[in-house]
Motif scaffolding. Structure first.
Motif: not given
Length: 410
Positions: A235-239, A261-266, A320-326, A355-356
């Protein structure tokens, strides 16, 4: 004259003074990220240099990706070494080896020997990442530990963008130039040797003092969170992995637009990690909501028919992924005491990087049967939402209790 009474044993060892130890651990946690993105801008030049080598079309991309596979396979063994030989000692030695193996392509002329050096970089990364995360668990506890684990995610996400830019700038001087950046490991190892204290178990932790042989590793306690982490890493690496392809499917050919666009997502991932540090509820209880947020983002991405909608959907997912990993990492750490923390962290790290590695393969496998990448991403969103529903009743159960308190400072 009676002998002076010896000082009472402390119940726990407090966190190291100052912020330098935490800064060094954050910097060490970024080293595997450096290996993952630094060379991406120079791969075409490297491909041209080795075009006469048989199989170079497949071997050159492996120079970028094989350290992550090595890390996934070897992190559990690194965790066992951490528990047996000591966290700080292994971290310093592994950081030195990281610098030596990382700079080796500066002097190597064979593509096959360069690839071998990259495998060894992955071995060093496994030890560095496992030791850094274990030391965070040793030095800190409670909300302080949670904040530092979230900061670890933030630093990794932000450094990926920085290293990509630096790699591109250095690459203008030749495909070998970015490998010089690995030498920073030597300076980092020297600082770690001087500034990081040796962690100790609490005086009352008999099993930890007796060594890891005193009891078997609690595999069942960690199995569920490690399996969940494999899926969480997909899930984390899909975007990051698929965003450029989704934009291409919408007719975007400009590398500037794709990069923006990738920087905004990051940045959204970093924002999610910042939000994590502000939350006070248990990471275990928030996991269903976090997966729900990630799944909703995937569904919106799958049905997006314009660039603004796709970017907005990616932002939802990446918060969501920023919350998910920690959340996953703090949940794993809460299940480990001092004697098991190295091996447990190694297993978690292995699960995450596995997973990556699997992420692009999972989506590639779904594209054919489902009719395209966007549909495959939407399907991943449905699976993520289903998992959120499955986890919801499980969070109502009592948390797993440790056999004795984990020995960190307040």
């Amino acid at each position: 004259m009676p002998a002076p009474a010896s000082p009472p044993a402390r119940d726990h060892v407090g966190p190291p003074a100052g912020r330098l130890p935490a800064v060094l651990l954050m910097a060490g946690s970024c080293l595997p990220v450096l290996g993952a993105v630094l060379l991406a801008p120079v791969l075409p030049r490297m491909q041209d240099h080795f075009e006469g080598v048989a199989g170079s079309a497949a071997l050159v991309p492996l120079v970028l990706t094989v350290p992550a596979l090595s890390l996934a396979l070897l992190a559990p063994f690194a965790g066992a070494v951490v528990d047996r030989l000591g966290r700080k000692r292994l971290l310093v030695v592994a950081t030195v080896l990281y610098a030596l193996f990382g700079t080796a392509p500066l002097w190597l002329d064979s593509l096959h020997t360069i690839l071998a050096s990259r495998v060894l970089v992955g071995v060093a990364e496994a030890a560095v990442m496992t030791a850094c995360t274990t030391l965070i668990g040793d030095y800190y506890t409670g909300r302080v530990r949670d904040r530092y684990l979230a900061l670890q995610t933030m630093c990794a996400s932000a450094s990926a963008t920085v290293f990509f830019v630096v790699g591109g700038a250095l690459g203008s001087a030749g495909w070998r130039a970015p490998f010089w950046l690995y030498a920073v490991g030597l300076l980092l190892a020297l600082a770690m040797a001087r500034a990081l204290p040796d962690p100790q178990p609490s005086a009352g932790d008999g099993q930890a003092r007796a060594g890891t042989e005193a009891r078997p590793f609690p595999v069942r306690r960690m199995a569920g969170i490690c399996l969940l982490t494999v899926f969480g890493a997909v899930v984390f690496y899909t975007v990051p992995v698929e965003m450029s392809y989704l934009l291409d499917d919408l007719g975007v050919g400009s590398t500037g637009v794709i990069g923006a666009a990738t920087a905004i997502a990051s940045a959204a991932t970093v924002a999610g990690s910042v939000v994590f540090t502000r939350l006070t509820d248990s990471p275990r209880r928030r996991l269903p909501a976090v997966f729900l947020l990630c799944g909703a983002g995937f569904l919106l991405m799958g049905f997006a028919d314009s660039v603004p909608l796709l970017v907005a959907a990616a932002v939802v997912n990446c918060v969501g992924t920023g919350l998910l990993l920690p959340s996953l990492l703090t949940l794993a750490m809460s299940r480990l005491d001092f004697a098991d923390r190295g091996r447990g962290t190694g297993l978690w790290t292995s699960a995450f990087f596995l997973g990556q590695f699997l992420c692009p393969l999972v989506l590639l496998g779904g594209q054919g049967p489902l009719g395209g990448l966007a549909t495959a991403v939407a399907a991943l969103g449905l699976v993520t939402l289903l998992l959120a529903g499955v986890l919801l009743p499980l969070t109502r159960r009592p948390p797993v209790a440790l056999p004795h308190p984990a020995p960190e400072g307040a």
